[in-house]
Design a protein around this motif. Structure first.
Motif, PDB file in Angstrom:
ATOM      1  N   ASP A 127       0.836  -1.202   0.000  1.00 26.38           N
ATOM      2  CA  ASP A 127       0.000   0.000   0.000  1.00 26.38           C
ATOM      3  C   ASP A 127       0.875   1.258   0.000  1.00 26.38           C
ATOM      4  O   ASP A 127       1.925   1.286   0.636  1.00 26.38           O
ATOM      5  CB  ASP A 127      -0.884  -0.028   1.248  1.00 26.38           C
ATOM      6  CG  ASP A 127      -1.881   1.097   1.280  1.00 26.38           C
ATOM      7  OD1 ASP A 127      -2.229   1.607   0.201  1.00 26.38           O
ATOM      8  OD2 ASP A 127      -2.308   1.462   2.383  1.00 26.38           O
ATOM      9  N   ILE A 128       0.442   2.308  -0.717  1.00 23.03           N
ATOM     10  CA  ILE A 128       1.256   3.526  -0.798  1.00 23.03           C
ATOM     11  C   ILE A 128       1.371   4.212   0.554  1.00 23.03           C
ATOM     12  O   ILE A 128       2.343   4.920   0.811  1.00 23.03           O
ATOM     13  CB  ILE A 128       0.736   4.512  -1.860  1.00 23.03           C
ATOM     14  CG1 ILE A 128      -0.637   5.031  -1.508  1.00 23.03           C
ATOM     15  CG2 ILE A 128       0.753   3.902  -3.222  1.00 23.03           C
ATOM     16  CD1 ILE A 128      -1.088   6.197  -2.351  1.00 23.03           C
ATOM     17  N   TYR A 129       0.402   4.001   1.434  1.00 22.69           N
ATOM     18  CA  TYR A 129       0.456   4.626   2.758  1.00 22.69           C
ATOM     19  C   TYR A 129       1.422   3.899   3.698  1.00 22.69           C
ATOM     20  O   TYR A 129       1.863   4.471   4.688  1.00 22.69           O
ATOM     21  CB  TYR A 129      -0.937   4.685   3.377  1.00 22.69           C
ATOM     22  CG  TYR A 129      -1.876   5.548   2.575  1.00 22.69           C
ATOM     23  CD1 TYR A 129      -1.772   6.918   2.593  1.00 22.69           C
ATOM     24  CD2 TYR A 129      -2.851   4.979   1.762  1.00 22.69           C
ATOM     25  CE1 TYR A 129      -2.606   7.725   1.848  1.00 22.69           C
ATOM     26  CE2 TYR A 129      -3.699   5.771   1.016  1.00 22.69           C
ATOM     27  CZ  TYR A 129      -3.575   7.138   1.058  1.00 22.69           C
ATOM     28  OH  TYR A 129      -4.402   7.928   0.307  1.00 22.69           O
ATOM     29  N   ALA A 181      10.651  -1.732   0.333  1.00 22.84           N
ATOM     30  CA  ALA A 181      10.205  -0.944  -0.817  1.00 22.84           C
ATOM     31  C   ALA A 181      11.387  -0.663  -1.748  1.00 22.84           C
ATOM     32  O   ALA A 181      12.510  -0.455  -1.299  1.00 22.84           O
ATOM     33  CB  ALA A 181       9.602   0.366  -0.341  1.00 22.84           C
ATOM     34  N   ASN A 182      11.118  -0.651  -3.053  1.00 24.78           N
ATOM     35  CA  ASN A 182      12.166  -0.332  -4.008  1.00 24.78           C
ATOM     36  C   ASN A 182      11.972   1.088  -4.534  1.00 24.78           C
ATOM     37  O   ASN A 182      11.011   1.772  -4.183  1.00 24.78           O
ATOM     38  CB  ASN A 182      12.221  -1.358  -5.146  1.00 24.78           C
ATOM     39  CG  ASN A 182      10.938  -1.434  -5.921  1.00 24.78           C
ATOM     40  OD1 ASN A 182      10.150  -0.502  -5.947  1.00 24.78           O
ATOM     41  ND2 ASN A 182      10.718  -2.564  -6.578  1.00 24.78           N
ATOM     42  N   LYS A 183      12.890   1.545  -5.413  1.00 28.62           N
ATOM     43  CA  LYS A 183      12.873   2.929  -5.880  1.00 28.62           C
ATOM     44  C   LYS A 183      11.619   3.265  -6.675  1.00 28.62           C
ATOM     45  O   LYS A 183      11.072   4.357  -6.551  1.00 28.62           O
ATOM     46  CB  LYS A 183      14.106   3.205  -6.747  1.00 28.62           C
ATOM     47  CG  LYS A 183      15.399   3.236  -5.980  1.00 28.62           C
ATOM     48  CD  LYS A 183      16.541   3.569  -6.915  1.00 28.62           C
ATOM     49  CE  LYS A 183      17.852   3.619  -6.168  1.00 28.62           C
ATOM     50  NZ  LYS A 183      18.957   4.038  -7.037  1.00 28.62           N
ATOM     51  N   VAL A 184      11.157   2.336  -7.492  1.00 29.73           N
ATOM     52  CA  VAL A 184       9.974   2.582  -8.317  1.00 29.73           C
ATOM     53  C   VAL A 184       8.731   2.745  -7.441  1.00 29.73           C
ATOM     54  O   VAL A 184       7.913   3.648  -7.643  1.00 29.73           O
ATOM     55  CB  VAL A 184       9.787   1.437  -9.340  1.00 29.73           C
ATOM     56  CG1 VAL A 184       8.511   1.618 -10.128  1.00 29.73           C
ATOM     57  CG2 VAL A 184      10.977   1.351 -10.261  1.00 29.73           C
ATOM     58  N   GLN A 185       8.586   1.891  -6.434  1.00 30.48           N
ATOM     59  CA  GLN A 185       7.450   1.987  -5.516  1.00 30.48           C
ATOM     60  C   GLN A 185       7.500   3.281  -4.711  1.00 30.48           C
ATOM     61  O   GLN A 185       6.473   3.919  -4.486  1.00 30.48           O
ATOM     62  CB  GLN A 185       7.436   0.794  -4.564  1.00 30.48           C
ATOM     63  CG  GLN A 185       7.132  -0.519  -5.222  1.00 30.48           C
ATOM     64  CD  GLN A 185       7.317  -1.686  -4.280  1.00 30.48           C
ATOM     65  OE1 GLN A 185       8.072  -1.607  -3.308  1.00 30.48           O
ATOM     66  NE2 GLN A 185       6.635  -2.778  -4.573  1.00 30.48           N
ATOM     67  N   LYS A 205       6.507   6.263  -7.035  1.00 24.01           N
ATOM     68  CA  LYS A 205       5.079   6.261  -7.328  1.00 24.01           C
ATOM     69  C   LYS A 205       4.259   6.684  -6.108  1.00 24.01           C
ATOM     70  O   LYS A 205       3.335   7.484  -6.212  1.00 24.01           O
ATOM     71  CB  LYS A 205       4.647   4.876  -7.799  1.00 24.01           C
ATOM     72  CG  LYS A 205       3.269   4.825  -8.383  1.00 24.01           C
ATOM     73  CD  LYS A 205       2.917   3.425  -8.858  1.00 24.01           C
ATOM     74  CE  LYS A 205       3.808   3.046 -10.021  1.00 24.01           C
ATOM     75  NZ  LYS A 205       3.448   1.725 -10.595  1.00 24.01           N
ATOM     76  N   ALA A 206       4.619   6.168  -4.928  1.00 24.26           N
ATOM     77  CA  ALA A 206       3.889   6.504  -3.706  1.00 24.26           C
ATOM     78  C   ALA A 206       4.058   7.977  -3.351  1.00 24.26           C
ATOM     79  O   ALA A 206       3.094   8.644  -2.965  1.00 24.26           O
ATOM     80  CB  ALA A 206       4.376   5.633  -2.550  1.00 24.26           C
ATOM     81  N   PHE A 207       5.269   8.526  -3.498  1.00 20.76           N
ATOM     82  CA  PHE A 207       5.526   9.923  -3.158  1.00 20.76           C
ATOM     83  C   PHE A 207       4.774  10.859  -4.098  1.00 20.76           C
ATOM     84  O   PHE A 207       4.201  11.855  -3.663  1.00 20.76           O
ATOM     85  CB  PHE A 207       7.031  10.211  -3.207  1.00 20.76           C
ATOM     86  CG  PHE A 207       7.433  11.431  -2.445  1.00 20.76           C
ATOM     87  CD1 PHE A 207       7.651  11.369  -1.091  1.00 20.76           C
ATOM     88  CD2 PHE A 207       7.594  12.642  -3.082  1.00 20.76           C
ATOM     89  CE1 PHE A 207       8.015  12.495  -0.375  1.00 20.76           C
ATOM     90  CE2 PHE A 207       7.957  13.774  -2.382  1.00 20.76           C
ATOM     91  CZ  PHE A 207       8.166  13.693  -1.025  1.00 20.76           C
ATOM     92  N   LYS A 214       6.106  16.177  -8.775  1.00 24.85           N
ATOM     93  CA  LYS A 214       6.867  15.376  -9.733  1.00 24.85           C
ATOM     94  C   LYS A 214       8.239  15.058  -9.149  1.00 24.85           C
ATOM     95  O   LYS A 214       8.954  15.948  -8.690  1.00 24.85           O
ATOM     96  CB  LYS A 214       7.041  16.124 -11.050  1.00 24.85           C
ATOM     97  CG  LYS A 214       5.751  16.438 -11.749  1.00 24.85           C
ATOM     98  CD  LYS A 214       5.100  15.181 -12.260  1.00 24.85           C
ATOM     99  CE  LYS A 214       3.825  15.542 -13.012  1.00 24.85           C
ATOM    100  NZ  LYS A 214       3.093  14.363 -13.402  1.00 24.85           N
ATOM    101  N   VAL A 215       8.609  13.784  -9.175  1.00 23.90           N
ATOM    102  CA  VAL A 215       9.880  13.325  -8.632  1.00 23.90           C
ATOM    103  C   VAL A 215      10.859  13.107  -9.777  1.00 23.90           C
ATOM    104  O   VAL A 215      10.531  12.475 -10.779  1.00 23.90           O
ATOM    105  CB  VAL A 215       9.678  12.021  -7.832  1.00 23.90           C
ATOM    106  CG1 VAL A 215      11.008  11.456  -7.381  1.00 23.90           C
ATOM    107  CG2 VAL A 215       8.779  12.271  -6.636  1.00 23.90           C
TER     108      VAL A 215
END
Length: 95
Positions: free
Chosen positions: A2-4, A34-38, A41-43, A50-51
């Motif tokens: 989950d992103i939270y 968590a990896n960099k892609v996750q 996306k979550a941030f 925009k990251v």
């Protein structure tokens, strides 16, 4: 995941605040798996910014002495998130 649950809390140290002011980077503690892609996306979904780039630092557990006994600190992971030029994160501005 989950992103939270991926992004746990922001880190407010002197070095982290200098990165925020000088280089437009935000330092947060994230879930250890968590990896960099996750994280990216979550941030972006949580804070609507925009990251540009995500750097990850794994913090190994340390052995600490508490009285007569020895214990280990928890394993953790930090992410240094670089925002795109022109983006600002207003939630951390007052801290």
């Amino acid at each position: 995941m989950d992103i939270y649950s991926i992004i746990k809390k922001p880190i407010f140290t002197e070095k982290a605040l200098n990165l925020k002011e000088g280089q437009n980077k935000v330092v947060v503690e994230v879930h250890p798996e968590a990896n960099k892609v996750q994280i990216k996306k979550a941030f972006e979904e949580l804070f609507k910014v925009k990251v540009d780039k995500v750097n990850v630092i794994n913090i190994k557990p340390r052995v600490k002495r508490v009285g007569f006994y020895f214990t280990k600190t928890n394993k953790a992971k930090k992410a240094i998130i670089t925002l795109k030029p022109g983006e600002k994160l207003d939630l951390i501005e007052g801290a």
